[in-house]
Scaffold this motif. Structure first.
Motif, mmCIF file in Angstrom:
data_model
loop_
_atom_site.group_PDB
_atom_site.id
_atom_site.type_symbol
_atom_site.label_atom_id
_atom_site.label_comp_id
_atom_site.label_asym_id
_atom_site.label_seq_id
_atom_site.Cartn_x
_atom_site.Cartn_y
_atom_site.Cartn_z
ATOM 1 N N ALA A 142 -4.648 -4.200 14.928
ATOM 2 C CA ALA A 142 -5.162 -3.013 14.232
ATOM 3 C C ALA A 142 -4.006 -2.150 13.706
ATOM 4 C CB ALA A 142 -6.046 -2.203 15.162
ATOM 5 N N THR A 143 -2.930 -2.048 14.495
ATOM 6 C CA THR A 143 -1.781 -1.231 14.074
ATOM 7 C C THR A 143 -1.097 -1.838 12.855
ATOM 8 O OG1 THR A 143 -1.438 -0.520 16.360
ATOM 9 C CG2 THR A 143 0.401 -0.238 14.833
ATOM 10 N N VAL A 144 -0.936 -3.168 12.853
ATOM 11 C CA VAL A 144 -0.322 -3.840 11.705
ATOM 12 C C VAL A 144 -1.159 -3.639 10.454
ATOM 13 C CG1 VAL A 144 0.334 -6.072 10.738
ATOM 14 C CG2 VAL A 144 0.931 -5.510 13.102
ATOM 15 N N LYS A 145 -2.503 -3.780 10.617
ATOM 16 C CA LYS A 145 -3.389 -3.597 9.455
ATOM 17 C C LYS A 145 -3.313 -2.155 8.935
ATOM 18 C CE LYS A 145 -6.771 -7.248 10.345
ATOM 19 N NZ LYS A 145 -8.184 -7.571 10.636
ATOM 20 N N ALA A 146 -3.268 -1.188 9.876
ATOM 21 C CA ALA A 146 -3.148 0.211 9.458
ATOM 22 C C ALA A 146 -1.837 0.436 8.713
ATOM 23 C CB ALA A 146 -3.239 1.125 10.674
ATOM 24 N N ALA A 147 -0.762 -0.188 9.241
ATOM 25 C CA ALA A 147 0.532 -0.072 8.566
ATOM 26 C C ALA A 147 0.491 -0.689 7.184
ATOM 27 C CB ALA A 147 1.617 -0.729 9.420
#
Length: 591
Positions: A132-137
């Motif tokens: 989720a963090t990678v996608k948000a980034a």
């Protein structure tokens, strides 16, 4: 730093990323690197590993096109916080950086984010949270890249717009400065509301020493308004230089703007003509605030020229009225004109400065002697913090400087040098013209004479002197010879206005009568002499000697001709006047 309790990858949360990222993974623990690398590569990302901060920084400098950084806080040689600081200081654009640490203390997370990290995750790593963090980034990176592209497009647009504006400014400056060597000695201020001003002050001196001023205010603001001025300025320069009547200039400007301006665009204008040797002042006001004739010492307004016409470009040619206001000025007086940006200045509480405010300032005995400075200071105080919404333009024209002729001293023909009856030694030229009846109503003799003098190569002060003398004697022949006007009318209260109105009425009724001009330029011995005679169909006068009385409403024209010519004579009981001028330069032979 090793963490053997790391949560294994949860493939149920894996999904296809928006795009494949090139990732720099820095962690001193081999097991952690293998787990995170394997997880990211299964999602399609490309991973470069580093065991410490220095190795990571070396990999970055070797090829800096990383799109995501994952950095462990605790590493040997160079820790994650130092690496984070070094990367953020070096990056040319934003790249997301995720700090990972076994320490979940709030202070450590705050410190990492303060240094420049964008995300902070604690060990054991939750791979669904990492996904989720990678996608948000990625989403933020896409937004950032989109914003950067739009900013780049805006910058290109700005640069092009700036280049276009610079070109437009240069063109406008060339047009307005084309007559700098002829500009009337005046004080003025033009304060644009934006990059470009839709206001303009133009001034020209004609060959006959008439001074023309054009105070213009185009519809709107900025570059579109400035462009509106261009055809008007070109037309004004051309007609004023050639000495056309102010009413003719107003009509030609209106016709030009009617044809060239889009619907809804027009030009508020104050047109001014000053004749120094006769002290005649003419004003045409179309849609502008009043112009004022001011006595500076007594602070008294002696004449007020209000807008009697709509702006230029509004009316069709057949509806346009070009009648002007006229008066006699005294050299001690000052002419003041402005655009509506001056009188429409608003105070913070919404009050308008108005023409009344300007008149109170002009007549204020306590105001600053420098009128331009006094008006500017007063407007600043009145507006307070409120920004001007319109261009502000003020013209202050001291008339004393106009009353001094720019024509220098003249040579004098001695009696033994008289040329009557003498044959010219070398060739010369001769021309004549005549205007009769109805043609006198619309005849523009001043420009016609100017063109002839220019065509034969007459230049310098000789041309200026000849032009003034011809215009004065033609005016005298028409007014007194053909129309039978009495100069004593000018001595009455409002006499010049009455005189001018009577002149217009008699011209409109004129059915016969005319004026005739004959001129020659011949070289006699070592001189070139211009001889001009002007006749009218009137009865003439018994004594045409220029009056000695220096009272300015009348008699100054003949006195000026006596001064500027080398010899002035009258024939036919005053119905014919003749003058000679020794020519100081003939630049070319007649074509």
């Amino acid at each position: 730093m090793s963490d053997l309790t790391m949560t294994p990858p949860d493939t149920g949360h894996e999904s296809t990323p928006v795009q494949s990222l090139r990732v720099l993974l820095a962690d001193d623990d081999v097991a952690t690197r293998l787990l995170i690398r394997g997880f990211l590569e299964r999602q399609g990302h490309r991973v470069v590993e580093a065991a410490n901060g220095e190795d990571a920084l070396r990999a970055f400098h070797a090829r800096p096109d990383f799109q995501l950084f994952i950095v462990d806080v605790t590493m040997p040689i160079m820790d994650g916080l130092s690496l984070c600081r070094a990367l953020k200081e070096t990056l040319a654009s934003w790249v997301p950086l995720i700090l990972i640490s076994a320490n979940d203390q709030e202070n450590d997370q705050v410190q990492g984010l303060d240094i420049g990290a964008d995300y902070y995750m604690t060990k054991p790593i939750s791979f669904p949270l990492l996904t989720a963090t990678v996608k948000a980034a990625q989403r933020v990176a896409l937004l950032y890249n989109d914003l950067r592209q739009k900013n780049a497009a805006l910058q290109r647009y700005y640069n092009k717009n700036r280049a276009d504006n610079d070109l437009a400014r240069q063109l406008l400056e060339k047009i307005t400065r084309a007559g700098e060597n002829r500009v009337v000695d005046a004080q003025y201020v033009v304060t644009p509301a934006g990059d470009f001003s839709g206001d303009m002050i133009v001034s020209v001196r004609s060959m006959a020493q008439r001074h023309y001023c054009f105070v213009a205010d185009a519809t709107g603001h900025g570059l579109p308004a400035a462009i509106t001025l261009m055809p008007a300025v070109e037309t004004f320069y051309q007609l004023a230089e050639e000495g056309y009547a102010l009413s003719t200039i107003a009509r030609e400007l209106n016709d030009r703007l009617q044809k060239s301006l889009p619907r809804g665009h027009f030009l508020a204008a104050t047109l001014i003509m000053l004749e120094p040797h006769t002290h005649r002042l003419e004003v045409w006001n179309g849609g502008s605030p009043p112009a004022y004739l001011l006595e500076p010492e007594s602070r008294e307004i002696t004449a007020k020229f209000t807008a009697r016409h709509p702006p230029l470009g509004v009316l069709a040619p057949d509806l346009f009225e070009s009648d002007i206001e006229s008066t006699i000025f005294h050299p001690s007086q000052t002419l003041v004109a402005c655009t509506d940006g001056v009188v429409e200045v608003e105070s913070p509480d919404g009050r308008m400065f108005g023409s009344r405010g300007l008149e109170q300032l002009l007549t204020d005995p306590e105001r600053n002697e420098d009128l331009v400075e006094a008006v500017s200071d007063c407007l600043d105080r009145f507006a307070g913090s409120r920004q001007p919404l319109d261009d502000q333009t003020l013209l202050v024209l001291p008339l004393a400087s106009l009353s001094r002729s720019s024509i220098g001293g003249v040579p004098v023909i001695r009696e033994q040098d008289e040329t009557d009856g003498a044959d010219p030694v070398s060739g010369g030229w001769y021309f004549s013209l005549g205007v009769r009846g109805n043609a006198l109503k619309e005849a523009e003799l001043a420009p016609m004479v100017s063109k002839v003098l220019a065509e034969i190569g007459l230049s310098g002060q000789s041309a200026d002197r000849a032009q003034v003398c011809v215009i004065e004697l033609l005016s005298n022949a028409i007014d007194h010879g053909v129309l039978g006007l009495d100069s004593q009318m000018k001595h009455q209260p409002d006499g010049f206005e009455i005189y001018f109105q009577e002149r217009q009425q008699r011209l409109q009724r004129l059915a016969e009568g005319g004026v005739f001009l004959r001129a020659s330029l011949d070289r006699h011995k070592d001189k070139a002499v211009l001889r001009v005679s002007i006749s009218d169909t009137g009865e003439g006068f018994e004594d045409m000697k220029a009056p000695a009385d220096n009272h300015y409403p009348s008699g100054r024209g003949l006195k000026l001709v006596e001064k500027l010519s080398d010899r002035l004579r009258f024939h036919d009981g005053g119905a014919t006047s003749e003058f000679d001028i020794v020519v100081d330069a003939v630049t070319s032979a007649p074509r």
